[in-house]
Design a protein around this motif. Structure first.
Motif, PDB file in Angstrom:
ATOM      1  N   PHE A   1      71.445  12.454  13.323  1.00 18.60           N
ATOM      2  CA  PHE A   1      70.387  12.121  12.218  1.00 18.60           C
ATOM      3  C   PHE A   1      69.749  13.601  11.740  1.00 18.60           C
ATOM      4  O   PHE A   1      68.960  13.595  10.781  1.00 18.60           O
ATOM      5  CB  PHE A   1      69.282  11.310  12.734  1.00 18.60           C
ATOM      6  CG  PHE A   1      69.678   9.779  12.993  1.00 18.60           C
ATOM      7  CD1 PHE A   1      69.741   8.903  11.988  1.00 18.60           C
ATOM      8  CD2 PHE A   1      70.284   9.353  14.233  1.00 18.60           C
ATOM      9  CE1 PHE A   1      70.208   7.591  12.097  1.00 18.60           C
ATOM     10  CE2 PHE A   1      70.647   8.054  14.390  1.00 18.60           C
ATOM     11  CZ  PHE A   1      70.606   7.158  13.203  1.00 18.60           C
ATOM     12  N   GLY A   2      70.050  14.681  12.485  1.00 18.98           N
ATOM     13  CA  GLY A   2      69.788  15.838  11.964  1.00 18.98           C
ATOM     14  C   GLY A   2      68.201  16.295  12.560  1.00 18.98           C
ATOM     15  O   GLY A   2      67.649  17.239  12.265  1.00 18.98           O
ATOM     16  N   ILE A   3      67.687  15.406  13.721  1.00 17.87           N
ATOM     17  CA  ILE A   3      66.598  15.682  14.403  1.00 17.87           C
ATOM     18  C   ILE A   3      66.837  15.353  15.679  1.00 17.87           C
ATOM     19  O   ILE A   3      67.577  14.771  16.305  1.00 17.87           O
ATOM     20  CB  ILE A   3      65.362  14.890  13.661  1.00 17.87           C
ATOM     21  CG1 ILE A   3      65.715  13.277  13.735  1.00 17.87           C
ATOM     22  CG2 ILE A   3      64.816  15.554  12.305  1.00 17.87           C
ATOM     23  CD1 ILE A   3      64.555  12.491  13.275  1.00 17.87           C
ATOM     24  N   SER A   4      65.793  15.830  16.765  1.00 17.83           N
ATOM     25  CA  SER A   4      66.069  15.549  17.999  1.00 17.83           C
ATOM     26  C   SER A   4      65.319  14.405  18.510  1.00 17.83           C
ATOM     27  O   SER A   4      64.513  13.970  17.976  1.00 17.83           O
ATOM     28  CB  SER A   4      65.395  16.875  18.724  1.00 17.83           C
ATOM     29  OG  SER A   4      64.176  16.979  18.804  1.00 17.83           O
ATOM     30  N   GLY A   5      65.496  14.082  19.761  1.00 14.10           N
ATOM     31  CA  GLY A   5      64.983  12.888  20.117  1.00 14.10           C
ATOM     32  C   GLY A   5      65.876  11.561  20.233  1.00 14.10           C
ATOM     33  O   GLY A   5      66.795  11.485  19.474  1.00 14.10           O
ATOM     34  N   TYR A   6      65.432  10.503  20.868  1.00 12.80           N
ATOM     35  CA  TYR A   6      66.058   9.396  20.595  1.00 12.80           C
ATOM     36  C   TYR A   6      66.049   8.800  19.206  1.00 12.80           C
ATOM     37  O   TYR A   6      65.059   8.551  18.533  1.00 12.80           O
ATOM     38  CB  TYR A   6      65.469   8.192  21.573  1.00 12.80           C
ATOM     39  CG  TYR A   6      65.957   6.926  21.589  1.00 12.80           C
ATOM     40  CD1 TYR A   6      67.346   6.617  22.228  1.00 12.80           C
ATOM     41  CD2 TYR A   6      65.460   5.703  20.757  1.00 12.80           C
ATOM     42  CE1 TYR A   6      67.784   5.451  22.048  1.00 12.80           C
ATOM     43  CE2 TYR A   6      66.040   4.456  20.803  1.00 12.80           C
ATOM     44  CZ  TYR A   6      67.201   4.265  21.398  1.00 12.80           C
ATOM     45  OH  TYR A   6      67.486   3.119  21.240  1.00 12.80           O
ATOM     46  N   ARG A   7      67.226   8.275  18.786  1.00 14.04           N
ATOM     47  CA  ARG A   7      67.377   7.535  17.432  1.00 14.04           C
ATOM     48  C   ARG A   7      68.193   6.396  17.707  1.00 14.04           C
ATOM     49  O   ARG A   7      69.386   6.489  17.793  1.00 14.04           O
ATOM     50  CB  ARG A   7      67.796   8.263  16.249  1.00 14.04           C
ATOM     51  CG  ARG A   7      67.106   9.721  15.953  1.00 14.04           C
ATOM     52  CD  ARG A   7      65.666   9.162  15.353  1.00 14.04           C
ATOM     53  NE  ARG A   7      64.820  10.459  15.102  1.00 14.04           N
ATOM     54  CZ  ARG A   7      63.787  10.833  15.924  1.00 14.04           C
ATOM     55  NH1 ARG A   7      63.718  10.239  16.987  1.00 14.04           N
ATOM     56  NH2 ARG A   7      62.998  11.922  15.670  1.00 14.04           N
ATOM     57  N   GLY A   8      67.569   5.011  17.702  1.00 16.92           N
ATOM     58  CA  GLY A   8      68.215   3.933  18.134  1.00 16.92           C
ATOM     59  C   GLY A   8      69.344   3.459  17.114  1.00 16.92           C
ATOM     60  O   GLY A   8      69.623   4.187  16.078  1.00 16.92           O
ATOM     61  N   PRO A   9      70.075   2.395  17.682  1.00 15.73           N
ATOM     62  CA  PRO A   9      71.345   2.054  16.540  1.00 15.73           C
ATOM     63  C   PRO A   9      70.847   1.496  15.206  1.00 15.73           C
ATOM     64  O   PRO A   9      69.570   1.016  15.012  1.00 15.73           O
ATOM     65  CB  PRO A   9      71.680   0.591  17.482  1.00 15.73           C
ATOM     66  CG  PRO A   9      71.029   1.119  18.847  1.00 15.73           C
ATOM     67  CD  PRO A   9      69.866   1.853  18.653  1.00 15.73           C
ATOM     68  N   CYS A  10      71.716   1.725  14.267  1.00 16.98           N
ATOM     69  CA  CYS A  10      71.262   1.437  12.937  1.00 16.98           C
ATOM     70  C   CYS A  10      72.761   1.318  12.076  1.00 16.98           C
ATOM     71  O   CYS A  10      72.961   2.146  11.150  1.00 16.98           O
ATOM     72  CB  CYS A  10      70.333   2.049  12.208  1.00 16.98           C
ATOM     73  SG  CYS A  10      69.906   1.814  10.427  1.00 16.98           S
ATOM     74  N   PRO A  11      73.749   0.370  12.493  1.00 19.84           N
ATOM     75  CA  PRO A  11      74.936   0.381  11.812  1.00 19.84           C
ATOM     76  C   PRO A  11      75.128  -0.093  10.501  1.00 19.84           C
ATOM     77  O   PRO A  11      73.952  -0.582  10.103  1.00 19.84           O
ATOM     78  CB  PRO A  11      75.684  -0.645  12.850  1.00 19.84           C
ATOM     79  CG  PRO A  11      74.785  -1.577  13.330  1.00 19.84           C
ATOM     80  CD  PRO A  11      73.532  -0.645  13.599  1.00 19.84           C
ATOM     81  N   PRO A  12      75.859   0.145   9.663  1.00 19.34           N
ATOM     82  CA  PRO A  12      75.931  -0.464   8.343  1.00 19.34           C
ATOM     83  C   PRO A  12      75.998  -1.651   8.257  1.00 19.34           C
ATOM     84  O   PRO A  12      76.242  -2.651   9.341  1.00 19.34           O
ATOM     85  CB  PRO A  12      77.203   0.035   7.849  1.00 19.34           C
ATOM     86  CG  PRO A  12      77.636   1.365   8.735  1.00 19.34           C
ATOM     87  CD  PRO A  12      77.193   0.829   9.983  1.00 19.34           C
ATOM     88  N   VAL A  13      75.121  -2.407   7.245  1.00 21.22           N
ATOM     89  CA  VAL A  13      74.870  -3.946   7.218  1.00 21.22           C
ATOM     90  C   VAL A  13      76.401  -4.514   7.071  1.00 21.22           C
ATOM     91  O   VAL A  13      77.042  -4.262   6.241  1.00 21.22           O
ATOM     92  CB  VAL A  13      74.075  -4.211   6.114  1.00 21.22           C
ATOM     93  CG1 VAL A  13      73.878  -5.766   5.646  1.00 21.22           C
ATOM     94  CG2 VAL A  13      72.778  -3.880   6.167  1.00 21.22           C
TER      95      VAL A  13
END
Length: 189
Positions: free
Chosen positions: A127-139
């Protein structure tokens, strides 16, 4: 060719003695010879990841809470741990890094939800940032598989920065791995 009873008995006696030797050797092995294991109280291995762990942007309505993780049976020579979350089903040629956490002290064997040890470092995700970024698959896509892995490392710290890419972090982690364990969860929308 016809086998005599004595030859058959001798033939089957050899593997039995080998098995006995293997069982004795296994019993004498130190616990470090056991495979490293990982579990999560947030979701079952192979199960659905709850919405609270999903991303809270880009159209996803989660809370972006990192999952609780526990691990055991790391090799005794472990000097630190790393944890990653990777989506191999992302519509890219190289998957998608959702979480890269390195330099976790060797005495830490669990992470509660939303936690990061003070000494640990989160590097950039895809996502271009650090830290946890949760699931978000395409609709409408099939639910994606999110693989969470803990790595036992032979170094106390990896020479990475907050801005280090997932590819660089993965390279450094795999250059120092002693053992690893993974679980996977699914998420779709």
């Amino acid at each position: 060719m016809k086998w005599s009873q004595n030859k058959r008995s001798a033939l089957f006696a050899i593997p039995a003695s080998w098995m006995q030797t293997l069982f004795i050797a296994a019993a004498l092995l130190p616990t470090s010879a056991l495979a490293m294991e990982m579990t999560s109280s947030s979701f079952e291995n192979g199960g659905i990841i709850p919405l609270r762990h999903a991303l809270n942007s880009l159209g996803c309505e989660g809370q972006n809470i990192s999952p609780a993780l526990q691990w055991r049976d790391a090799p005794p020579e472990t000097k630190s741990f790393a944890v990653t979350m990777f989506d191999p089903d992302a519509p890219t040629d190289s998957g998608w890094w959702h979480w890269i956490l390195v330099n976790i002290p060797a005495d830490v064997t669990s992470l509660p939800e939303r936690s990061q040890p003070r000494e640990a470092l989160s590097t950039n995700t895809d996502f271009g940032i650090s830290g946890y970024r949760g699931p978000c698959p395409p609709v409408g896509a099939q639910p994606h598989r999110y693989v969470v892995t803990v790595y036992a490392l032979n170094v106390s710290t990896l020479p990475l920065a907050v801005t280090s890419s997932g590819a660089m972090a993965s390279y450094m982690i795999n250059s120092h791995v002693l053992a690893k364990a993974s679980i996977a969860g699914y998420f779709g929308r």
